[in-house]
Design a protein around this motif. Sequence first.
Motif, PDB file in Angstrom:
ATOM      1  N   LEU A 249       0.825  -1.201   0.000  1.00 35.40           N
ATOM      2  CA  LEU A 249       0.000   0.000   0.000  1.00 35.40           C
ATOM      3  C   LEU A 249       0.866   1.261   0.000  1.00 35.40           C
ATOM      4  O   LEU A 249       0.572   2.235  -0.718  1.00 35.40           O
ATOM      5  N   ASP A 250       1.931   1.231   0.801  1.00 36.16           N
ATOM      6  CA  ASP A 250       2.844   2.379   0.839  1.00 36.16           C
ATOM      7  C   ASP A 250       3.496   2.612  -0.531  1.00 36.16           C
ATOM      8  O   ASP A 250       3.654   3.758  -0.974  1.00 36.16           O
ATOM      9  N   ALA A 251       3.879   1.509  -1.186  1.00 33.49           N
ATOM     10  CA  ALA A 251       4.504   1.631  -2.505  1.00 33.49           C
ATOM     11  C   ALA A 251       3.520   2.208  -3.523  1.00 33.49           C
ATOM     12  O   ALA A 251       3.887   3.041  -4.363  1.00 33.49           O
ATOM     13  N   PHE A 252       2.269   1.796  -3.449  1.00 33.05           N
ATOM     14  CA  PHE A 252       1.229   2.320  -4.348  1.00 33.05           C
ATOM     15  C   PHE A 252       1.019   3.810  -4.097  1.00 33.05           C
ATOM     16  O   PHE A 252       0.919   4.608  -5.040  1.00 33.05           O
ATOM     17  N   LYS A 253       0.975   4.169  -2.817  1.00 36.36           N
ATOM     18  CA  LYS A 253       0.815   5.584  -2.459  1.00 36.36           C
ATOM     19  C   LYS A 253       1.974   6.416  -3.000  1.00 36.36           C
ATOM     20  O   LYS A 253       1.777   7.527  -3.526  1.00 36.36           O
ATOM     21  N   GLN A 254       3.185   5.875  -2.892  1.00 39.46           N
ATOM     22  CA  GLN A 254       4.357   6.609  -3.358  1.00 39.46           C
ATOM     23  C   GLN A 254       4.310   6.828  -4.867  1.00 39.46           C
ATOM     24  O   GLN A 254       4.683   7.900  -5.369  1.00 39.46           O
ATOM     25  N   MET A 255       3.838   5.824  -5.610  1.00 42.57           N
ATOM     26  CA  MET A 255       3.723   5.993  -7.060  1.00 42.57           C
ATOM     27  C   MET A 255       2.725   7.098  -7.403  1.00 42.57           C
ATOM     28  O   MET A 255       2.936   7.866  -8.348  1.00 42.57           O
ATOM     29  N   LEU A 256       1.657   7.187  -6.617  1.00 44.39           N
ATOM     30  CA  LEU A 256       0.702   8.276  -6.838  1.00 44.39           C
ATOM     31  C   LEU A 256       1.345   9.629  -6.559  1.00 44.39           C
ATOM     32  O   LEU A 256       1.183  10.583  -7.326  1.00 44.39           O
ATOM     33  N   LEU A 257       2.102   9.709  -5.452  1.00 47.30           N
ATOM     34  CA  LEU A 257       2.759  10.965  -5.101  1.00 47.30           C
ATOM     35  C   LEU A 257       3.734  11.399  -6.191  1.00 47.30           C
ATOM     36  O   LEU A 257       3.925  12.591  -6.448  1.00 47.30           O
ATOM     37  N   GLU A 258       4.350  10.411  -6.839  1.00 45.89           N
ATOM     38  CA  GLU A 258       5.347  10.704  -7.865  1.00 45.89           C
ATOM     39  C   GLU A 258       4.744  10.753  -9.274  1.00 45.89           C
ATOM     40  O   GLU A 258       5.483  10.836 -10.263  1.00 45.89           O
ATOM     41  N   ASP A 260       3.575   8.439 -10.972  1.00 43.63           N
ATOM     42  CA  ASP A 260       4.102   7.299 -11.724  1.00 43.63           C
ATOM     43  C   ASP A 260       2.937   6.402 -12.154  1.00 43.63           C
ATOM     44  O   ASP A 260       2.725   5.309 -11.628  1.00 43.63           O
ATOM     45  N   TYR A 261       2.166   6.852 -13.130  1.00 46.71           N
ATOM     46  CA  TYR A 261       0.976   6.114 -13.537  1.00 46.71           C
ATOM     47  C   TYR A 261       1.323   4.897 -14.392  1.00 46.71           C
ATOM     48  O   TYR A 261       0.558   3.932 -14.435  1.00 46.71           O
ATOM     49  N   GLU A 262       2.484   4.960 -15.066  1.00 41.17           N
ATOM     50  CA  GLU A 262       2.938   3.764 -15.779  1.00 41.17           C
ATOM     51  C   GLU A 262       3.260   2.653 -14.781  1.00 41.17           C
ATOM     52  O   GLU A 262       2.951   1.475 -15.010  1.00 41.17           O
ATOM     53  N   GLY A 263       3.883   3.036 -13.651  1.00 41.38           N
ATOM     54  CA  GLY A 263       4.174   2.060 -12.604  1.00 41.38           C
ATOM     55  C   GLY A 263       2.906   1.477 -12.012  1.00 41.38           C
ATOM     56  O   GLY A 263       2.828   0.268 -11.744  1.00 41.38           O
ATOM     57  N   ILE A 264       1.908   2.319 -11.812  1.00 41.96           N
ATOM     58  CA  ILE A 264       0.622   1.851 -11.291  1.00 41.96           C
ATOM     59  C   ILE A 264      -0.017   0.871 -12.265  1.00 41.96           C
ATOM     60  O   ILE A 264      -0.528  -0.182 -11.864  1.00 41.96           O
ATOM     61  N   TYR A 265       0.048   1.214 -13.562  1.00 43.96           N
ATOM     62  CA  TYR A 265      -0.502   0.309 -14.577  1.00 43.96           C
ATOM     63  C   TYR A 265       0.200  -1.046 -14.529  1.00 43.96           C
ATOM     64  O   TYR A 265      -0.444  -2.098 -14.571  1.00 43.96           O
ATOM     65  N   ARG A 266       1.537  -1.015 -14.456  1.00 37.97           N
ATOM     66  CA  ARG A 266       2.296  -2.269 -14.423  1.00 37.97           C
ATOM     67  C   ARG A 266       1.910  -3.103 -13.201  1.00 37.97           C
ATOM     68  O   ARG A 266       1.765  -4.328 -13.306  1.00 37.97           O
TER      69      ARG A 266
END
Length: 286
Positions: A249-258, A260-266
């Motif tokens: 969950l923390d990693a997902f939150k960090q991608m949002l903060l950054e 990083d929508y490609e990372g979220i998609y992956r």
Amino acid sequence: MNVFVIGIGLIGGSMVKDIKEFSSDVTIYGVDINDAHLEEALSLNIIDEKATFKDLAIADVVIVTIPVDVMVVELPKILDVVSDNAVVIDAGSTKSLICKTVENHPKRRNFLACHPIAGTEFSGPSAAIKGLYNGKTNIICEVEKTAFKLQEKALALFQQMGMRIRYMNPEAHDKHIAYVSHLSHISSFMLGKTVINKEKNERDIFDMAGSGFESTVRLAKSSPAMWAPIFKHNKQNVIETLEEYISNLDAFKQMLLEDDYEGIYREMNNTNRIKEILTGIPLNKK
């Protein structure tokens, strides 16, 4: 055949409903600290008679479906009373402490440690349904410690209910079930709490809740009397799964903060393979 169900709710009630369906010569006895549950089970024809522990001497099969914290106290007392020809089956969602509790009991051979992976979010006798276990997995632990003829008696019942059997040691069971069951319930409870807290300020949130929210939070309707002891018994495994879940969950939150929508998609695309795991059908072979 005399079948006793101790704790008459969804799990035990559904089992004896099936047993009555395929066994013509059977009497179902109910034992429960809640007399209202006994009366309800009688009125619904789930049980035929009320009983107490002192009646267990006539039992052929005893199905114990009570909270796991109560189980470790009552199971030795149940084994004290049953005859040598009776098989005692539990349905507890944790297995290590239950198995350890009776490991030196003189009638350990009469006990079969089980966990049928089936259920709904409802509880009480009225929640019992026929066919609940058809096609479901029943995990059996330490089968070698149960007398062979009593194993056969229990397995014949499970086969008639349509269960698949999986054998596992108690420690492995508790570790795996923390991921696929216990974590799911915690997530559902905490999602429900989050929304309830938010609803104090935003009343419209429940009007906007769709089927996705309803299905995700469904398990939050489960009985706290059953689930709090499960988390206590399986504390270390539950903590380990929570740490991994919180990290994700923390990693997902960090991608949002950054952004990083490609990372979220992956992440979501990689997680789609859960479809394969749950259905057994590879995604590229539909």
